[in-house]
Design a protein around this motif. Structure first.
Motif: not given
Length: 502
Positions: A72-87
């Motif tokens: 779950d921690r790795y999945r959350k970090r990946l989601l943060i990467v996606s959100i930061v890259a997009n925004l």
């Protein structure tokens, strides 16, 4: 490419539809649709495709990684990467110029020079960014499983009918439709789709573009240094109708075009100016954005679960970011804050509920009129520049005084009578001829917009959705009226849709 261009209507759409029908039963169908969508988007400037592919491919591969991990921690970090890259990418294109220009202006008196980053804004970047982000967020929430076929995924992000101005579709609603082999649409679906396209073109070229002409005339009077009494009111009404008819037209044409390919897009509008309060308005206006903000921002912030203060705070944050989504500039933020305050006001003091409980149907009519005017005031923040705002508001404030002066001139030393009021009205019109002329033009084009929306509102749908329920003679009459309306009343220049800028 514009929906309201002859190239799209008579060249691009027939060719793409014909090619799709020929390839419909093969694996090449989505490849063809993807190439057509990329051409549709990139034909005006091919570099627009670069940020599009960066956004889409980052989320495609991150979606695979999130699904493949149980940490779950790795999945959350990946989601943060996606959100930061997009925004981050969205912010560079959309806000860097505004922020660096303001910073440079603030530092200039101190003798500090700073370069201004001025990047052209790719059309639709706000739309496809939010659409692509929802894909990875839904995968992270385990509400959707990623697709392994990159062509299917890119077809979902780039599907040309809704690519440039929405509706913002979720992967779970659109991707399965595009990945599957779809049956041919029935004759009834095709006729309804063509009517949607025709009605949308009428909304855009006859209504929205002519309302836009009135807005331009109003702004021209400001630049000439004069703003007659009441002209600001015409500006507010005209832009409120322009942005509605323009954006609803795009969404209606998009839905109609998608149906020709066997795809159903969500409804994006539902007679929003018949709302009695701001909460209802946001369930009827730009529905795909308001539901996106609700599901991916308001509810994660806590929604209405943390008490009154937390709820009001979450509403304000959501609307501020909704305003910022629309564009770079202080007035977009003010517009978002204004609607946040309206949501808070109506939640604390339910004006519409009080009026309806006390006055019944009349109270509902008053509630609709009241909120319509509150929405029009918000549109002035949205459309006006800082230099235009004060003259517009002064013009609105001057209208009651001008009417009062006209009446007082005619009634001085005389008793009240209908003839005196008529003379007062004529006197006001003669002394404010520009206001009267613009008002008549506004009413002329507002009439079909109001009639069709009243019909749709009474039946709980949009007017084009009623096509299948009309008798044949009424269908024929409406089609003839729309066709000749476009032929004789449409503005000839192909004006860009307003939301292309967002």
């Amino acid at each position: 490419m514009q929906f309201n261009s002859l190239t799209f209507i008579f060249v691009f759409l027939p060719i793409v539809l014909g090619g799709y029908l020929l390839l419909r039963k093969t694996r090449c169908a989505n490849v063809f649709m993807l190439l057509a969508s990329l051409y549709f988007y990139g034909s005006s400037a091919w570099w627009y495709l670069a940020p599009f592919f960066v956004t889409a491919l980052i989320d495609f591969f991150i979606g695979q990684l999130i699904e493949g991990s149980q940490d779950d921690r790795y999945r959350k970090r990946l989601l943060i990467v996606s959100i930061v890259a997009n925004l981050g990418l969205l912010s560079v294109f959309k806000y860097a110029g505004w922020l660096t220009a303001d910073m440079a202006a603030a530092l200039a008196p101190l003798g500090i020079s700073m370069p201004v980053i001025a990047l052209a804004l790719p059309p639709a970047i706000s739309f496809y960014t939010f659409q692509s982000m929802s894909y990875t967020i839904d995968i992270y929430r385990r509400e959707f499983k990623p697709y392994r076929n990159v062509i299917d995924y890119l077809s979902f992000v780039s599907f040309f009918p809704h690519l440039v101005a929405g509706p913002i579709m979720r992967a779970r609603d659109l991707l399965p439709q595009l990945a599957a082999m779809r049956p041919l649409p029935s004759p009834a679906v095709v006729s309804g789709a063509l009517f949607m396209i025709l009605f949308g073109l009428f909304q855009k070229t006859v209504l929205a573009d002519n309302f836009g002409g009135i807005v331009e005339l109003c702004t021209r009077t400001i630049s000439n240094g004069s703003m007659p009494a009441g002209m600001g009111l015409i500006f507010g009404y005209a832009f409120a109708l322009q942005i509605y008819c323009d954006f609803a037209a795009y969404s209606t044409i998009a839905r109609g075009v998608a149906r020709l390919f066997g795809v159903e897009l969500m409804r994006n509008f539902l007679t929003p100016y018949f709302s009695t309060n701001p909460s209802e308005f946001w369930t009827r206006w730009h529905i795909s954005l308001s539901t996106w903000l609700r599901d991916y921002l308001y509810i994660p912030l806590g929604g209405n679960r943390g008490g009154t203060f937390a709820t009001l705070r979450n509403l304000m944050i959501t609307m501020l970011l909704g305003g910022l989504w629309h564009g770079a500039g202080a007035f977009f933020i003010i517009w978002g804050a204004y609607h946040g305050l309206l949501l808070i006001l109506y939640r604390l003091v339910p004006i519409d509920r009080f009026l309806i409980e006390r006055l019944g149907w009349f109270g509902k009519a008053v509630s609709i009129l009241l909120f319509f005017h509150l929405a029009c005031l918000g549109w002035i923040f949205f459309r006006a520049t800082p230099a235009e705002f004060l003259p517009i508001m002064k013009s609105i404030a001057a209208l009651p005084h001008a009417i009062n002066d006209a009446i007082a001139t005619q009634l001085a030393g005389s008793s009240l009578s209908p003839a005196l009021f008529l003379r007062a009205a004529i006197g006001f019109i003669l002394s404010n001829w520009a206001f009267a002329a613009y008002a008549w033009g506004l009413m002329l084009f507002a009439l079909p917009a109001v009639i069709t929306d009243v019909i749709g509102w009474r039946r709980g749908c949009e007017f084009p959705d009623l096509f299948s329920t009309m008798p044949w003679w009424l269908r024929s009459l409406v089609i003839v009226l729309l066709f000749y309306g476009i032929l004789f009343l449409a503005r000839r220049e192909a004006n860009e849709f307003i939301y292309f800028a967002f």
